[in-house]
Design a protein around this motif. Structure first.
Motif, short mmCIF file in Angstrom:
data_model
loop_
_atom_site.label_atom_id
_atom_site.label_comp_id
_atom_site.label_asym_id
_atom_site.label_seq_id
_atom_site.Cartn_x
_atom_site.Cartn_y
_atom_site.Cartn_z
N ASP A 201 10.52 -7.56 49.28
CA ASP A 201 11.81 -7.34 48.90
C ASP A 201 12.50 -6.45 50.13
OD1 ASP A 201 12.01 -8.30 46.06
OD2 ASP A 201 10.44 -6.80 45.73
N LEU A 202 11.95 -5.58 50.72
CA LEU A 202 12.53 -5.00 51.90
C LEU A 202 12.52 -5.79 53.07
CD1 LEU A 202 10.31 -1.54 52.22
CD2 LEU A 202 12.72 -1.74 51.87
N ARG A 203 11.71 -6.75 53.25
CA ARG A 203 11.86 -7.83 54.32
C ARG A 203 13.07 -8.67 54.02
NH1 ARG A 203 6.03 -7.56 53.89
NH2 ARG A 203 6.04 -9.57 52.58
N ALA A 204 13.32 -8.95 52.88
CA ALA A 204 14.43 -9.74 52.43
C ALA A 204 15.63 -9.06 52.73
CB ALA A 204 14.34 -10.19 50.97
N LEU A 205 15.67 -7.81 52.29
CA LEU A 205 16.92 -6.84 52.48
C LEU A 205 17.12 -6.73 54.07
CD1 LEU A 205 16.96 -3.67 50.23
CD2 LEU A 205 18.49 -5.75 50.12
N ALA A 206 16.26 -6.67 54.89
CA ALA A 206 16.38 -6.75 56.32
C ALA A 206 17.10 -7.84 56.93
CB ALA A 206 14.95 -6.49 57.00
N ASP A 207 16.87 -9.08 56.28
CA ASP A 207 17.56 -10.16 56.54
C ASP A 207 18.79 -10.43 56.22
OD1 ASP A 207 15.16 -10.65 58.30
OD2 ASP A 207 14.09 -11.75 56.67
N ALA A 208 19.23 -9.63 55.26
CA ALA A 208 20.51 -9.90 54.80
C ALA A 208 21.31 -8.94 55.16
CB ALA A 208 20.48 -9.77 53.15
N PRO A 209 22.92 -9.12 55.18
CA PRO A 209 23.65 -7.86 55.50
C PRO A 209 23.48 -6.88 54.71
CG PRO A 209 24.89 -10.02 55.12
CD PRO A 209 23.31 -10.31 54.65
N PRO A 210 23.41 -5.49 55.32
CA PRO A 210 23.43 -4.25 54.69
C PRO A 210 24.38 -4.36 53.40
CG PRO A 210 23.68 -3.95 57.05
CD PRO A 210 24.00 -5.11 56.54
N ARG A 211 23.75 -3.80 52.28
CA ARG A 211 24.41 -3.51 51.10
C ARG A 211 23.76 -2.13 50.49
NH1 ARG A 211 21.52 -8.16 49.64
NH2 ARG A 211 20.13 -7.83 47.59
N VAL A 212 24.44 -1.49 49.46
CA VAL A 212 24.12 -0.57 48.87
C VAL A 212 22.98 -0.94 47.83
CG1 VAL A 212 24.72 1.40 47.04
CG2 VAL A 212 26.16 0.86 48.97
N THR A 213 21.87 -0.31 47.71
CA THR A 213 20.88 -0.68 46.82
C THR A 213 20.09 0.65 46.06
OG1 THR A 213 20.20 -2.57 48.29
CG2 THR A 213 18.34 -1.83 46.91
N LEU A 214 20.21 0.68 44.92
CA LEU A 214 19.25 1.66 44.35
C LEU A 214 17.77 1.35 43.78
CD1 LEU A 214 20.66 3.28 40.87
CD2 LEU A 214 18.11 2.43 41.15
N LEU A 215 17.02 2.35 44.26
CA LEU A 215 15.50 2.42 44.23
C LEU A 215 15.14 3.48 43.22
CD1 LEU A 215 13.74 1.18 47.43
CD2 LEU A 215 14.64 -0.11 45.47
N GLN A 216 14.32 3.17 42.46
CA GLN A 216 13.83 4.36 41.55
C GLN A 216 12.27 4.24 41.44
OE1 GLN A 216 15.32 4.08 37.21
NE2 GLN A 216 16.78 5.64 37.93
N GLU A 217 11.90 5.47 41.06
CA GLU A 217 10.30 5.63 41.21
C GLU A 217 9.87 4.78 39.81
OE1 GLU A 217 8.08 9.12 40.03
OE2 GLU A 217 10.24 10.04 39.64
N LEU A 218 8.83 3.76 39.57
CA LEU A 218 8.16 3.47 38.50
C LEU A 218 7.40 4.22 37.78
CD1 LEU A 218 7.79 0.67 36.95
CD2 LEU A 218 5.74 0.21 38.55
#
Length: 331
Positions: A201-218
């Motif tokens: 998913d990180l790689r997919a984000l890197a290939d897309a325009p920057p956008r605000v993303t929320l990550l939370q510990e599992l």
């Protein structure tokens, strides 16, 4: 309260809304007015007027009321596919035959007319749409939960890819992602659920325009907890949701059977303080009980569904909500 009749309980919900139908079963028919999202399209009519003395009149689906005669309102907007292919909430469907350029304006104008007319009276809402909108911000919820002493998961929200990469590495290469605003999850081609986030998913984000993303510990869970807050009443149920490749959101797995469970007094009071601070009469909250016995707050939904919980657990949620609406209407 003016008028010769007992104040009306108004249900704003789609004709086949399970939650509204469950509540209606516990309301006196003589005091209940159900307006579905299609009543304007059927030609049933909406009219509001204000005379020079400041007294208003309101006609809803052929029934004439003064705004003061509406005692309480339950709001459960319908969700339909919009003209842009995205899910869109509708209190009232606009008239047929409009082109796409005018459809959204007509939708908003119809909703604003209805909500504005009802807001001119003393009705109490479950919940007022503007209040729900403000309460839906995930970051505000997490900050309040921490303020009131609840455990919360480590969370980052950013458009910085390096920061997201570092967060993921700090949490074993796996996290979860969800909407920053609960309303955003309803403006997608399909409903946006909480899901796992990993290296691809990180790689997919890197290939897309920057956008605000929320990550939370599992958060590893002994079990999940669903809490329904109806006024000052609190109902909790637990769900065994074993780790693995199944959905993080247990509601997506109909084989899972919730059951009523006790909840620590501190957790109950903290959730109720959150509800009151956010100005809500009703809300649902999701928590995870860790293997060490700590209830971790995940999020709060100002419009969470409850009928399916009652059907699976027997908790008297609809009756409690009906009682709250009648209490509000009597004041």
């Amino acid at each position: 309260m003016t008028g010769t009749h007992a104040p009306v309980v108004l249900l704003l919900a789609q004709a086949h809304d399970r939650d509204a139908a469950a509540v209606a079963e516990h309301l006196p028919a003589s005091r209940t007015l159900w307006l579905d999202d299609d009543w304007l399209r059927r030609g049933d009519g909406l009219r509001w007027h204000l005379d020079r003395t400041g007294l208003g009149g309101l006609v809803l689906a052929g029934r004439t009321l003064r705004p003061a005669e509406v005692g309480s309102v339950l709001v459960r907007p319908a969700v339909h596919d919009g003209p842009d292919g995205l899910l869109t909430e509708y209190l009232l469907l606009p008239p047929p035959g409009l082109d796409d350029a005018h459809l959204e304006v007509a939708r908003r104008e119809a909703a604003a007319a209805l909500l504005g007319a009802l807001s001119s009276g003393p009705a109490r809402w479950v919940n007022a749409p503007a209040v729900e909108s403000a309460a839906g911000y995930t970051l505000h919820q997490l900050a309040l939960a921490a303020e009131f002493g609840l455990a919360v998961p480590a969370t980052i929200v950013t458009d910085d890819g390096a920061a997201l990469t570092a967060f993921l590495a700090d949490h074993g290469g796996e996290a979860v992602t969800k909407a920053v605003d609960s309303a955003s999850a309803r403006r997608m081609p399909v409903t946006l659920a909480t899901r796992r986030f990993q290296e691809p998913d990180l790689r997919a984000l890197a290939d897309a325009p920057p956008r605000v993303t929320l990550l939370q510990e599992l958060v590893p869970a002994a079990y999940d907890i669903r809490v329904t807050l109806i006024g000052d009443e609190t109902f909790a149920c637990s769900v065994d949701n074993p780790p693995g490749d199944g959905p993080l959101d247990w509601r997506l797995d109909t084989s899972l059977r919730p059951r009523p469970c006790p909840l620590d007094d501190h957790v109950v009071e903290s959730l109720q303080r959150m509800r009151r601070r956010l100005g809500l009469a009703y809300a649902t909250a999701d928590l995870r009980m860790t293997l060490g016995g700590t209830a971790v707050f995940l999020d709060l939904d100002p419009r969470g569904a409850f009928a399916f919980v009652e059907e699976r657990t027997g908790l008297p949620l609809a009756a409690a909500l009906a009682a709250l609406l009648l209490l509000y209407a009597s004041r």
